[in-house]
Design a protein around this motif. Sequence first.
Motif, PDB file in Angstrom:
ATOM      1  N   GLY A 263      23.100  83.995  47.235  1.00 18.97           N
ATOM      2  CA  GLY A 263      24.474  83.720  46.835  1.00 18.97           C
ATOM      3  C   GLY A 263      25.506  84.392  47.717  1.00 18.97           C
ATOM      4  O   GLY A 263      26.555  83.820  48.009  1.00 18.97           O
ATOM      5  N   ARG A 264      25.236  85.616  48.142  1.00 18.86           N
ATOM      6  CA  ARG A 264      26.216  86.342  48.948  1.00 18.86           C
ATOM      7  C   ARG A 264      25.653  86.760  50.292  1.00 18.86           C
ATOM      8  O   ARG A 264      26.212  87.603  50.980  1.00 18.86           O
ATOM      9  N   GLY A 265      24.495  86.193  50.653  1.00 24.02           N
ATOM     10  CA  GLY A 265      23.862  86.548  51.925  1.00 24.02           C
ATOM     11  C   GLY A 265      23.019  87.796  51.843  1.00 24.02           C
ATOM     12  O   GLY A 265      22.638  88.359  52.858  1.00 24.02           O
ATOM     13  N   TRP A 266      22.685  88.242  50.635  1.00 16.23           N
ATOM     14  CA  TRP A 266      21.999  89.516  50.464  1.00 16.23           C
ATOM     15  C   TRP A 266      20.579  89.353  49.930  1.00 16.23           C
ATOM     16  O   TRP A 266      20.064  90.234  49.224  1.00 16.23           O
TER      17      TRP A 266
END
Lengths: 376, 376
Positions: free
Chosen positions: B242-245
Amino acid sequence: MNGRIISASRAPVRQSSVRAHNLALVLQTVANSANRPSRAAISSATGLTRATVSALVDDLIAGGLLTEVDPTPRTGAGRPAAGLALAPDGPAGLGLEINVDYQAACVVDLSGAVRHRIVEHADQRPLSPGAALAELSTLAERARAAAEADGLVLAGAALAVPGLVAPGGLVRVAPNLGWQDVDVPALLPALADLPITVDNEANLAALGELRADGAGPSFVYVSGEIGIGAGIVLDGALYRGGRGWSGEIGHVTVHPDGRPCRCGANGCLEQYAGQEAVAADPDLAAAALGIALAAVVNLLDLEVIVLGGGYAPKFDRLREGIEAELRRRVLTAGLAPVTLRPATLGADAAMRGAADAVIRGVQEDPAAWLTRAQAV
Amino acid sequence: MNGRIISASRAPVRQSSVRAHNLALVLQTVANSANRPSRAAISSATGLTRATVSALVDDLIAGGLLTEVDPTPRTGAGRPAAGLALAPDGPAGLGLEINVDYQAACVVDLSGAVRHRIVEHADQRPLSPGAALAELSTLAERARAAAEADGLVLAGAALAVPGLVAPGGLVRVAPNLGWQDVDVPALLPALADLPITVDNEANLAALGELRADGAGPSFVYVSGEIGIGAGIVLDGALYRGGRGWSGEIGHVTVHPDGRPCRCGANGCLEQYAGQEAVAADPDLAAAALGIALAAVVNLLDLEVIVLGGGYAPKFDRLREGIEAELRRRVLTAGLAPVTLRPATLGADAAMRGAADAVIRGVQEDPAAWLTRAQAV
């Protein structure tokens, strides 16, 4: 540059598939519309010509997929054009479920409305797979008769099972039912005239939840029954894995040297947060769920966790214990929130997801349905 | 039905994007071809007319992306047509990496060949982010000068860091470097004239491994340095979350009440299988890796696990211990094998993946490169 038809997948689209594509485009435009769009509105939304839209709409009406209704009232002058809506008496999906202590069936029409619903509670473990599926046949026939009495035609059936399913509907293992290598379609001769698919219950429940539209484009759905499964939805689509066996969160290790599991390993989540463990010690169950869900979030960076099945009614009791572990164990917990919430469809999620999968199949490929409807 | 251009994404494609699409189609046809295809062969592979292909090829040659070469010899009669290949002196990608105990840079040309490679070993932990990035600038300038001496033009740069990266190249946290909220592009003024991206090192290493083409369309790449990260490739594409993590496998819990971790939790994989732990007790490290990787396979149903970074040279020592836990803890271990193998690119995977990401960007959107090349 000439006017060739090109798809985004870097390959030319054949002319024969353009009609199928555009039928789906028109049907989905109606399905996703908040009001009842006219042919002109569909033309403007899709970029297809008025004449093309009219021909496609006529085919969809003739095939029982669309129906003409009174238009949405408008404030402008002039006689409003007829609006279009999904047909409430066209194809319908039959959703089925066998779980450890119940069987269920439902009929969902093209618009997503549940038209019939039957649930029968009974421990399935004493039954052979053949006996359990014979009972399911009876349930399915009752649902089909009720659908036909409404003028609906079943477009297909989908069955949710708590196990690992291989292509062709072969259930490789359903540990908590005691099933191994069960050829489900062969044991459901009463449904032999329908296209039937078999899928993991958590996968179908996640699809049901996605359709119910409260969970965002990416989430993990955790189904807590006697076993525990997960359905992983990434960017709006179910993630199935290489062989369709994703989401086995029940066998994620939470205590490496812990309680022995039916699968042969030690310390699986299922031993700490299955239905009986939740009843016996909800705090330990919540902590174990939090440890396993923290692993899911650390690996997949999901923002939403949906607790379904038997967890949904116990959500308030479990929430704090799970969230405490997420705060402690998710590396990004301090940077971005993780939302934990109960499933909106409750215990019906898997069979609703099953029926929805049939309906979605019709919406995505109405040309195939039209061909089949003509042949019947 | 008229001859409208339609994409598979259910929306009409604008005429202006057709040229961009077809430029990419032609360039990728050459890139994926085992021999050196002629214009006629490209026409036949893509379904585009000869005239269209010739116009596109001329543009790609003028922009330094393709070059005419001797054709592949053939047995038929007649004079063979000129073949086309990716230009070895066109745009190139600059791959950079900062890790806990080294900095590195490499230049990769459009054909994927590594043209220059510089690695400098030094503990980065005593340095401030600004000082570390000033040293990286010097390294990057040396690599750029070497590329330009070869006639190459850098199309962009990508930097691999062992941390969580937000849009715009802001490193939110790199725990083992001691970085927090570091605006990398602002601290690399010497590269201000280049498009620069910053990404997690395990993500870029997984992309490098994907490009090196030994890992199948879906796999998890685990990078074992002082910290541990993973890059998850699903169906041939990096899964970012979702946030690149995504891929924070180093913080998956393996012993809930175990060793305290820098992140604040207890029992994270990093505490049992980081570089120092592997040196101190490889058996415990392998068992811990096996527990965490079993969770990955149970959740994602992946068939391939690639061990990279510091794990690659120790693969033979770790293998048996990891596989023993996978056999015990993966629910489907008895139904289907999981392949464990060392990374083919070894320690260079992250910077190679970084440079490849730049090159892939040019291959996927050559129109953007042509526009920029004209402006320079």
